[in-house]
Design a protein around this motif. Structure first.
Motif, PDB file in Angstrom:
ATOM      1  N   ALA A  54       7.402  -3.671   3.895  1.00 38.00           N
ATOM      2  CA  ALA A  54       6.565  -4.830   4.199  1.00 38.00           C
ATOM      3  C   ALA A  54       5.099  -4.466   4.398  1.00 38.00           C
ATOM      4  CB  ALA A  54       7.104  -5.536   5.440  1.00 38.00           C
ATOM      5  N   ARG A  55       4.716  -3.257   4.006  1.00 33.23           N
ATOM      6  CA  ARG A  55       3.319  -2.845   4.159  1.00 33.23           C
ATOM      7  C   ARG A  55       2.857  -2.177   2.862  1.00 33.23           C
ATOM      8  NH1 ARG A  55       6.305   1.451   6.370  1.00 33.23           N
ATOM      9  NH2 ARG A  55       5.443   3.495   5.922  1.00 33.23           N
ATOM     10  N   ASP A  56       1.564  -1.949   2.759  1.00 38.85           N
ATOM     11  CA  ASP A  56       1.024  -1.248   1.596  1.00 38.85           C
ATOM     12  C   ASP A  56       1.577   0.178   1.568  1.00 38.85           C
ATOM     13  OD1 ASP A  56      -0.494  -3.426   0.800  1.00 38.85           O
ATOM     14  OD2 ASP A  56      -2.301  -2.734   1.842  1.00 38.85           O
ATOM     15  N   PRO A  57       1.701   0.779   0.374  1.00 40.18           N
ATOM     16  CA  PRO A  57       2.220   2.140   0.297  1.00 40.18           C
ATOM     17  C   PRO A  57       1.285   3.135   0.977  1.00 40.18           C
ATOM     18  CG  PRO A  57       1.445   1.411  -1.849  1.00 40.18           C
ATOM     19  CD  PRO A  57       1.376   0.232  -0.938  1.00 40.18           C
ATOM     20  N   ASP A  58       1.852   4.223   1.461  1.00 41.16           N
ATOM     21  CA  ASP A  58       1.063   5.289   2.073  1.00 41.16           C
ATOM     22  C   ASP A  58       0.364   6.143   1.016  1.00 41.16           C
ATOM     23  OD1 ASP A  58       1.737   4.794   4.890  1.00 41.16           O
ATOM     24  OD2 ASP A  58       3.755   5.339   4.266  1.00 41.16           O
ATOM     25  N   VAL A  59       0.992   6.300  -0.145  1.00 39.00           N
ATOM     26  CA  VAL A  59       0.422   7.059  -1.256  1.00 39.00           C
ATOM     27  C   VAL A  59       0.739   6.350  -2.567  1.00 39.00           C
ATOM     28  CG1 VAL A  59       0.462   9.339  -0.156  1.00 39.00           C
ATOM     29  CG2 VAL A  59       2.463   8.537  -1.371  1.00 39.00           C
ATOM     30  N   VAL A  60      -0.152   6.521  -3.548  1.00 38.00           N
ATOM     31  CA  VAL A  60       0.060   5.973  -4.891  1.00 38.00           C
ATOM     32  C   VAL A  60      -0.379   7.027  -5.900  1.00 38.00           C
ATOM     33  CG1 VAL A  60      -0.569   4.174  -6.546  1.00 38.00           C
ATOM     34  CG2 VAL A  60      -0.363   3.599  -4.111  1.00 38.00           C
ATOM     35  N   LEU A  61       0.487   7.306  -6.855  1.00 38.22           N
ATOM     36  CA  LEU A  61       0.175   8.222  -7.948  1.00 38.22           C
ATOM     37  C   LEU A  61       0.130   7.392  -9.222  1.00 38.22           C
ATOM     38  CD1 LEU A  61      -0.065  11.095  -9.219  1.00 38.22           C
ATOM     39  CD2 LEU A  61       2.431  11.077  -9.381  1.00 38.22           C
ATOM     40  N   THR A  62      -0.995   7.452  -9.960  1.00 31.82           N
ATOM     41  CA  THR A  62      -1.130   6.732 -11.224  1.00 31.82           C
ATOM     42  C   THR A  62      -1.104   7.746 -12.363  1.00 31.82           C
ATOM     43  OG1 THR A  62      -2.458   5.019 -10.153  1.00 31.82           O
ATOM     44  CG2 THR A  62      -2.548   5.127 -12.556  1.00 31.82           C
ATOM     45  N   ILE A  63      -0.207   7.522 -13.317  1.00 34.46           N
ATOM     46  CA  ILE A  63      -0.062   8.401 -14.479  1.00 34.46           C
ATOM     47  C   ILE A  63      -0.557   7.633 -15.692  1.00 34.46           C
ATOM     48  CG2 ILE A  63       1.556   9.720 -15.893  1.00 34.46           C
ATOM     49  CD1 ILE A  63       3.408   9.642 -13.340  1.00 34.46           C
ATOM     50  N   GLU A  64      -1.544   8.206 -16.390  1.00 34.27           N
ATOM     51  CA  GLU A  64      -2.117   7.542 -17.555  1.00 34.27           C
ATOM     52  C   GLU A  64      -2.009   8.442 -18.773  1.00 34.27           C
ATOM     53  OE1 GLU A  64      -6.099   6.260 -16.807  1.00 34.27           O
ATOM     54  OE2 GLU A  64      -5.556   5.269 -14.931  1.00 34.27           O
ATOM     55  N   GLY A  65      -1.864   7.822 -19.920  1.00 35.05           N
ATOM     56  CA  GLY A  65      -1.823   8.559 -21.175  1.00 35.05           C
ATOM     57  C   GLY A  65      -2.565   7.780 -22.238  1.00 35.05           C
ATOM     58  N   ASN A  66      -2.780   8.392 -23.388  1.00 33.69           N
ATOM     59  CA  ASN A  66      -3.539   7.755 -24.458  1.00 33.69           C
ATOM     60  C   ASN A  66      -2.821   6.568 -25.068  1.00 33.69           C
ATOM     61  OD1 ASN A  66      -5.630   9.574 -24.146  1.00 33.69           O
ATOM     62  ND2 ASN A  66      -4.818  10.982 -25.665  1.00 33.69           N
ATOM     63  N   ALA A  67      -1.510   6.672 -25.277  1.00 33.36           N
ATOM     64  CA  ALA A  67      -0.788   5.641 -26.014  1.00 33.36           C
ATOM     65  C   ALA A  67       0.110   4.779 -25.125  1.00 33.36           C
ATOM     66  CB  ALA A  67       0.049   6.272 -27.114  1.00 33.36           C
ATOM     67  N   LEU A  68       0.144   5.056 -23.818  1.00 38.06           N
ATOM     68  CA  LEU A  68       1.040   4.334 -22.925  1.00 38.06           C
ATOM     69  C   LEU A  68       0.260   3.633 -21.823  1.00 38.06           C
ATOM     70  CD1 LEU A  68       3.713   7.139 -22.472  1.00 38.06           C
ATOM     71  CD2 LEU A  68       3.895   5.127 -23.935  1.00 38.06           C
ATOM     72  N   PRO A  69       0.783   2.518 -21.342  1.00 38.65           N
ATOM     73  CA  PRO A  69       0.113   1.865 -20.206  1.00 38.65           C
ATOM     74  C   PRO A  69       0.274   2.728 -18.954  1.00 38.65           C
ATOM     75  CG  PRO A  69       2.175   0.755 -20.702  1.00 38.65           C
ATOM     76  CD  PRO A  69       1.962   1.774 -21.786  1.00 38.65           C
ATOM     77  N   PRO A  70      -0.640   2.609 -17.989  1.00 35.84           N
ATOM     78  CA  PRO A  70      -0.520   3.389 -16.752  1.00 35.84           C
ATOM     79  C   PRO A  70       0.781   3.086 -16.009  1.00 35.84           C
ATOM     80  CG  PRO A  70      -2.653   2.301 -16.877  1.00 35.84           C
ATOM     81  CD  PRO A  70      -1.815   1.764 -17.998  1.00 35.84           C
ATOM     82  N   THR A  71       1.336   4.099 -15.378  1.00 39.57           N
ATOM     83  CA  THR A  71       2.523   3.964 -14.538  1.00 39.57           C
ATOM     84  C   THR A  71       2.134   4.356 -13.124  1.00 39.57           C
ATOM     85  OG1 THR A  71       4.027   4.480 -16.348  1.00 39.57           O
ATOM     86  CG2 THR A  71       4.870   4.806 -14.123  1.00 39.57           C
ATOM     87  N   GLU A  72       2.536   3.553 -12.147  1.00 37.46           N
ATOM     88  CA  GLU A  72       2.267   3.867 -10.754  1.00 37.46           C
ATOM     89  C   GLU A  72       3.554   4.240 -10.043  1.00 37.46           C
ATOM     90  OE1 GLU A  72      -1.619   1.343  -9.403  1.00 37.46           O
ATOM     91  OE2 GLU A  72       0.327   0.638  -8.762  1.00 37.46           O
ATOM     92  N   VAL A  73       3.486   5.294  -9.239  1.00 42.31           N
ATOM     93  CA  VAL A  73       4.574   5.679  -8.357  1.00 42.31           C
ATOM     94  C   VAL A  73       4.042   5.500  -6.937  1.00 42.31           C
ATOM     95  CG1 VAL A  73       6.136   7.509  -7.611  1.00 42.31           C
ATOM     96  CG2 VAL A  73       5.474   7.339 -10.020  1.00 42.31           C
ATOM     97  N   LYS A  74       4.731   4.677  -6.148  1.00 41.23           N
ATOM     98  CA  LYS A  74       4.288   4.378  -4.790  1.00 41.23           C
ATOM     99  C   LYS A  74       5.246   5.016  -3.792  1.00 41.23           C
ATOM    100  CE  LYS A  74       2.463  -0.018  -6.344  1.00 41.23           C
ATOM    101  NZ  LYS A  74       2.592  -1.472  -6.269  1.00 41.23           N
ATOM    102  N   GLY A  75       4.711   5.449  -2.667  1.00 40.70           N
ATOM    103  CA  GLY A  75       5.523   6.077  -1.636  1.00 40.70           C
ATOM    104  C   GLY A  75       5.213   5.530  -0.253  1.00 40.70           C
ATOM    105  N   TRP A  76       6.263   5.243   0.508  1.00 39.74           N
ATOM    106  CA  TRP A  76       6.155   4.767   1.887  1.00 39.74           C
ATOM    107  C   TRP A  76       6.834   5.785   2.788  1.00 39.74           C
ATOM    108  CZ3 TRP A  76       7.063   1.684  -2.261  1.00 39.74           C
ATOM    109  CH2 TRP A  76       6.248   0.574  -2.438  1.00 39.74           C
ATOM    110  N   LYS A  77       6.096   6.366   3.741  1.00 43.31           N
ATOM    111  CA  LYS A  77       6.642   7.348   4.670  1.00 43.31           C
ATOM    112  C   LYS A  77       7.571   6.662   5.653  1.00 43.31           C
ATOM    113  CE  LYS A  77       6.602  11.458   6.713  1.00 43.31           C
ATOM    114  NZ  LYS A  77       7.984  11.830   6.842  1.00 43.31           N
ATOM    115  N   GLN A  78       8.753   7.230   5.822  1.00 42.39           N
ATOM    116  CA  GLN A  78       9.739   6.734   6.777  1.00 42.39           C
ATOM    117  C   GLN A  78       9.843   7.753   7.914  1.00 42.39           C
ATOM    118  OE1 GLN A  78      11.266   3.509   5.938  1.00 42.39           O
ATOM    119  NE2 GLN A  78       9.449   3.807   4.687  1.00 42.39           N
ATOM    120  N   SER A  79      10.830   7.659   8.740  1.00 42.61           N
ATOM    121  CA  SER A  79      10.983   8.620   9.827  1.00 42.61           C
ATOM    122  C   SER A  79      11.422   9.982   9.286  1.00 42.61           C
ATOM    123  CB  SER A  79      11.990   8.111  10.854  1.00 42.61           C
ATOM    124  OG  SER A  79      13.258   7.975  10.254  1.00 42.61           O
TER     125      SER A  79
END
Length: 75
Positions: free
Chosen positions: A13-38
């Motif tokens: 229910a909150r914004d991610p703690d980290v976001v990794l964006t992967i970009e390439g020449n022929a592909l749309p960007p992909t985002e990997v989001k991470g939320w820290k838990q206990s």
């Protein structure tokens, strides 16, 4: 290492703690989001499967190594 497991929880229910964006020449960007838990556990999500959430406690340190690794010059 252990495989990631689907998280039975709903989307965080909150914004991610980290976001990794992967970009390439022929592909749309992909985002990997991470939320820290206990403890060492994180909830992960990818823009390629927006409704799937994974729980992980080992893989995330490889995916999100932190700024120290980039500032140290280690490869």
């Amino acid at each position: 290492k252990d495989l990631m497991h689907f998280s039975g929880d709903a989307a965080p229910a909150r914004d991610p703690d980290v976001v990794l964006t992967i970009e390439g020449n022929a592909l749309p960007p992909t985002e990997v989001k991470g939320w820290k838990q206990s403890g060492p556990t994180w909830i992960l999500n990818s823009s390629t499967q927006e409704r799937a959430y994974f729980s992980d406690s080992t893989f995330v340190t490889d995916l999100f190594p932190g700024k120290k690794i980039f500032l140290s010059g280690r490869k």
